[in-house]
Design an enzyme around this catalytic site. Structure first.
Site, PDB file in Angstrom:
ATOM      1  N   ASP A   1       0.971  -1.123   0.031  1.00  0.00           N
ATOM      2  CA  ASP A   1      -0.031   0.109   0.119  1.00  0.00           C
ATOM      3  C   ASP A   1       0.933   1.291   0.042  1.00  0.00           C
ATOM      4  OD1 ASP A   1      -2.436   1.635   0.487  1.00  0.00           O
ATOM      5  OD2 ASP A   1      -1.467   2.007   2.597  1.00  0.00           O
ATOM      6  N   ALA A   2       0.500   2.614  -0.508  1.00  0.00           N
ATOM      7  CA  ALA A   2       1.256   3.589  -0.515  1.00  0.00           C
ATOM      8  C   ALA A   2       1.000   4.373   0.629  1.00  0.00           C
ATOM      9  CB  ALA A   2       0.894   4.157  -1.873  1.00  0.00           C
TER      10      ALA A   2
ATOM     11  N   ARG B   1      -7.482  12.361   6.955  1.00  0.00           N
ATOM     12  CA  ARG B   1      -7.282  10.778   6.509  1.00  0.00           C
ATOM     13  C   ARG B   1      -8.493  10.085   6.815  1.00  0.00           C
ATOM     14  NH1 ARG B   1      -5.069   7.318   3.553  1.00  0.00           N
ATOM     15  NH2 ARG B   1      -4.141   5.513   4.333  1.00  0.00           N
TER      16      ARG B   1
ATOM     17  N   SER C   1      -2.464   0.621  -4.774  1.00  0.00           N
ATOM     18  CA  SER C   1      -2.831   1.811  -4.243  1.00  0.00           C
ATOM     19  C   SER C   1      -4.072   2.314  -4.682  1.00  0.00           C
ATOM     20  CB  SER C   1      -1.885   3.087  -4.323  1.00  0.00           C
ATOM     21  OG  SER C   1      -2.348   4.040  -3.510  1.00  0.00           O
ATOM     22  N   ASN C   2      -5.060   2.933  -3.826  1.00  0.00           N
ATOM     23  CA  ASN C   2      -6.012   3.913  -4.214  1.00  0.00           C
ATOM     24  C   ASN C   2      -5.693   5.155  -5.333  1.00  0.00           C
ATOM     25  OD1 ASN C   2      -7.873   2.266  -3.067  1.00  0.00           O
ATOM     26  ND2 ASN C   2      -8.204   3.180  -1.268  1.00  0.00           N
TER      27      ASN C   2
END
Length: 228
Positions: free
Chosen positions: A9-10, A45, A122-123
């Site tokens: 994930d980023a 976030r 990633s999203n």
């Protein structure tokens, strides 16, 4: 089956999502923002993630840059700072060049040294990810960068995790999936990946159908888990 492919994930895993607000708070003339930045970073976030889940459930996809802006707007309004357009633009600019965590370069180098495939899943949009990767100086340590924009739905949809096998031709058991998001790791574990949760905050494990295989405080233990 040995690990051949390490997928990361980023945001929050390789890149410090609080860095944009933290850096802005340290700049001259932003003393008022400095009093609010931890709460803004937390809410930014939280809303960013909530909006990805809600949009996925509603079938109303918008790219991650739009969701990131929407989350910031909510966070600024919650602190009474939504009238500061200059601050908003500065925070968004900083978000495109987030700092990576201190151990990222050493960890990726160790994986590449033994021949593991490495990639981001990633999203984030391709443009966002490209900017962050160039800023962090890790482009040459990644074999690919996979964005959910290729499938038009956010994590934890199975179609996102399907992208790994399609790209690398590997079995699910050959993949070590690494994320700082407990829900992301839980979904990836349920999908069939080997998983490591980078639990920097010491949070409880999410109550989901599958649990992470390993829980780490940072990324330094990843090469050992991958057999590097």
């Amino acid at each position: 089956m040995p690990i051949t492919t390490c997928i990361f994930d980023a945001y929050g895993t390789l890149f410090d999502v609080a860095a944009a607000a933290r850096v802005a708070a340290s700049e001259p003339g932003r003393e008022d923002f400095a009093r609010h930045w931890p709460r803004i970073a937390e809410n930014w976030r939280l809303k960013q993630l909530q909006y990805t889940w809600l949009r996925a459930v509603m079938g109303r996809h918008a790219d991650f840059w739009q969701v990131t802006q929407d989350g910031l707007d909510w966070a600024l309004e919650a602190e009474g700072l939504d009238g500061d357009a200059q601050l908003r633009e500065r925070l968004l600019a900083l978000y495109r060049e987030l700092e990576c965590f201190a151990e990222v370069l050493e960890m990726l180098r160790a994986l590449k040294k033994v021949g593991h495939a490495t990639a981001i899943l990633s999203n984030g949009t391709p443009g966002m990810l490209d900017a962050a990767i160039r800023s962090a100086g890790i482009a040459d340590l990644l074999d690919d960068v996979l964005s959910v924009e290729s499938v038009g739905v956010f994590k934890p949809a199975a179609a996102v995790y399907d992208m790994v096998g399609a790209r690398f031709g590997c079995a699910r058991e050959e993949v070590l999936f690494v994320s700082s998001n407990g829900w992301d790791v839980g979904a990836a574990a349920s999908y069939g990946f080997a998983t490591a949760w980078v639990n920097r905050a010491g949070d409880p494990v999410d109550r989901l159908p599958a649990r992470p295989d390993r829980v780490l405080k940072n990324l330094r233990g990843i090469p050992a888990l991958a057999g590097a």
